[in-house]
Design an enzyme around this catalytic site. Structure first.
Site, short mmCIF file in Angstrom:
data_model
loop_
_atom_site.label_atom_id
_atom_site.label_comp_id
_atom_site.label_asym_id
_atom_site.label_seq_id
_atom_site.Cartn_x
_atom_site.Cartn_y
_atom_site.Cartn_z
N HIS A 44 -13.70 -51.90 -58.86
CA HIS A 44 -14.85 -52.97 -58.70
C HIS A 44 -15.05 -52.95 -57.03
O HIS A 44 -14.38 -52.50 -56.17
CB HIS A 44 -14.45 -54.09 -59.22
CG HIS A 44 -14.27 -54.08 -60.76
ND1 HIS A 44 -14.06 -54.93 -61.68
CD2 HIS A 44 -14.48 -52.67 -61.46
CE1 HIS A 44 -14.17 -54.44 -62.90
NE2 HIS A 44 -14.46 -53.47 -62.82
N GLU A 46 -14.85 -55.81 -55.20
CA GLU A 46 -13.89 -56.30 -54.50
C GLU A 46 -12.77 -55.31 -53.93
O GLU A 46 -12.44 -55.58 -52.72
CB GLU A 46 -13.16 -57.41 -55.22
CG GLU A 46 -14.03 -58.34 -55.83
CD GLU A 46 -14.68 -58.21 -57.17
OE1 GLU A 46 -15.09 -59.45 -57.88
OE2 GLU A 46 -15.05 -56.99 -57.37
N THR A 204 -45.43 -40.67 -81.55
CA THR A 204 -45.64 -40.14 -80.37
C THR A 204 -44.58 -39.25 -80.17
O THR A 204 -44.98 -38.06 -79.55
CB THR A 204 -45.02 -41.48 -79.23
OG1 THR A 204 -45.76 -42.33 -79.34
CG2 THR A 204 -44.58 -40.81 -77.86
N ASP A 208 -47.03 -36.04 -78.92
CA ASP A 208 -46.61 -35.61 -77.48
C ASP A 208 -45.71 -34.58 -77.27
O ASP A 208 -45.58 -34.11 -76.28
CB ASP A 208 -46.37 -36.79 -76.91
CG ASP A 208 -47.61 -37.82 -76.78
OD1 ASP A 208 -48.55 -37.49 -77.32
OD2 ASP A 208 -47.65 -39.02 -76.26
N GLU A 290 -41.47 -46.77 -75.03
CA GLU A 290 -42.54 -45.72 -74.13
C GLU A 290 -43.73 -45.46 -75.18
O GLU A 290 -44.68 -44.66 -75.09
CB GLU A 290 -42.10 -44.43 -73.69
CG GLU A 290 -41.29 -44.77 -72.36
CD GLU A 290 -41.26 -43.49 -71.34
OE1 GLU A 290 -42.27 -42.60 -71.65
OE2 GLU A 290 -40.68 -43.54 -70.41
N LEU A 296 -44.92 -50.35 -79.96
CA LEU A 296 -45.30 -51.49 -78.53
C LEU A 296 -45.73 -52.71 -79.39
O LEU A 296 -45.34 -53.62 -78.82
CB LEU A 296 -46.12 -50.85 -77.66
CG LEU A 296 -45.34 -49.93 -76.83
CD1 LEU A 296 -46.49 -48.86 -76.08
CD2 LEU A 296 -44.39 -50.24 -75.79
#
Length: 351
Positions: A44, A46, A204, A208, A290, A296
């Site tokens: 990490h 720290e 899509t 596409d 996308e 969407l």
């Protein structure tokens, strides 16, 4: 703390599902150590910060102030608790940007440091620190991924032209249209590298045939999520090439193959809540949606979205076609111009 945030950002795309964290060790106004979380499962911020202190400065560690953008962990995970390390080095003061919402930490790190007699100051640049890890915070406070909507549209508001019905179909079909320019496309691939997963709908994927990878950018490719409720997509599509882990959400089957999984949803129940529950169980902290337009708009109507990035080609209009989604409760954050394209960044004002 500003420097902590700069360092934390260097871990973008490499530390999820962990948060991005930066740490700076300061002795009498001089930085003697810096570090950030570089890779999931590894040291990490720290730890890297303290390890970076030169031998000649190690005598000053206990007299220094440790600045860290997120509350140090107090539990054993992939690595030991950072609070134990801070206590062992007897660092006298710790300044924390914001609390960690993860249930295994959430205040326990602060309590442990105070119990050890360490002076602790919190909420320094808290908004900026939370904003840096907005995906992490959304995942742990809302039990869902951080949702980013993205699409490209013409100057007159269309995503694709429509062609008349043929072959016995009753509805017009969309035709693929390249809207955004080559520079915007590279930026989109950078966006992909920054998220845990990328999602597309049935049409899509079919029309596409996208790869949904980061082939134009050196970052990692996200996990691919495909919505195909009736399993009508052919296995020859690029999203099924098994080059990247892919999950298909549907209402028919549930099984798993190497790099290709099928998760069954109940068609009688609401789609978005089921999907969010499934993505939360998969430990996905962010999803870039996308397309297409219907998927969407479904997210928009449900109110389950956090950001939207809309690319508008100002030099392209088609007069008619598939309407672009319409945002609701959107707040414009910024705009940028890339050649022919204007990219608008929105936040959900209800969140």
């Amino acid at each position: 703390m500003h420097r902590c945030l700069e360092l934390a950002k260097l871990g973008a795309g490499h530390v999820a599902p962990n948060p991005m964290v930066g740490a700076v060790l300061v002795h009498e106004g001089r930085i003697i150590g810096e570090g950030w979380h570089k890779e999931y499962g590894k040291a990490h911020a720290e730890v890297n910060c303290i390890n970076a202190v030169k031998e000649s400065d190690r005598q000053f560690i206990s007299q220094s102030t440790l600045y860290v953008s997120l509350e140090p962990c107090a539990h054993y995970g992939k690595t030991p608790p950072c609070t134990d390390l801070i206590i062992r080095y007897n660092i006298h003061r710790v300044v924390i940007g914001c609390r960690d919402p993860f249930k295994e930490v959430d205040g326990k790190g602060i309590e442990k440091l105070k119990a050890a007699g360490i002076e602790v100051e919190t909420a320094v640049l808290e908004h900026e620190c939370r904003e840096l890890n907005k995906r992490f915070f959304t995942f742990h406070t809302e039990q869902r991924p951080y949702i980013i909507l993205k699409w490209a549209q013409t100057s007159d508001g269309y995503m694709a032209p429509l062609i008349p019905p043929k072959g016995g179909t009753s509805e017009p079909q969309t035709q693929r249209l390249f809207i955004s320019n080559e520079y915007s496309n590279i930026l989109v691939h950078q966006w992909r590298s920054e998220e845990a997963a990328i999602m597309v709908g049935t049409n899509t994927a079919l029309l596409d045939d996208p790869e949904l990878t980061t082939r134009l950018w050196p970052g990692p490719s996200p996990l691919r999520l495909v919505i195909d409720m009736n399993l009508r997509l052919p296995g020859s599509l690029k999203v099924f090439d098994c080059s990247v882990r892919t999950i298909v959400f549907n209402t028919i089957r549930e099984d798993e193959k190497p790099n290709l999984s099928f998760i069954k949803l109940d068609k009688e129940k609401q789609f978005i809540p089921q999907l969010m529950n499934a993505l939360y169980r998969l430990q996905l902290q962010s999803v870039l949606v996308e397309g297409g337009a219907a998927l969407l708009q479904t997210f928009i109507e449900s109110g389950v979205w956090d950001e939207a990035r809309v690319i508008v080609n100002g030099e392209l209009s088609i007069g008619n076609g598939l309407q672009a989604p319409v945002l609701k409760n959107e707040q414009l954050v910024k705009e940028e111009k890339i050649s022919t394209d204007t990219i608008s960044y929105f936040r959900n004002s209800k969140k």
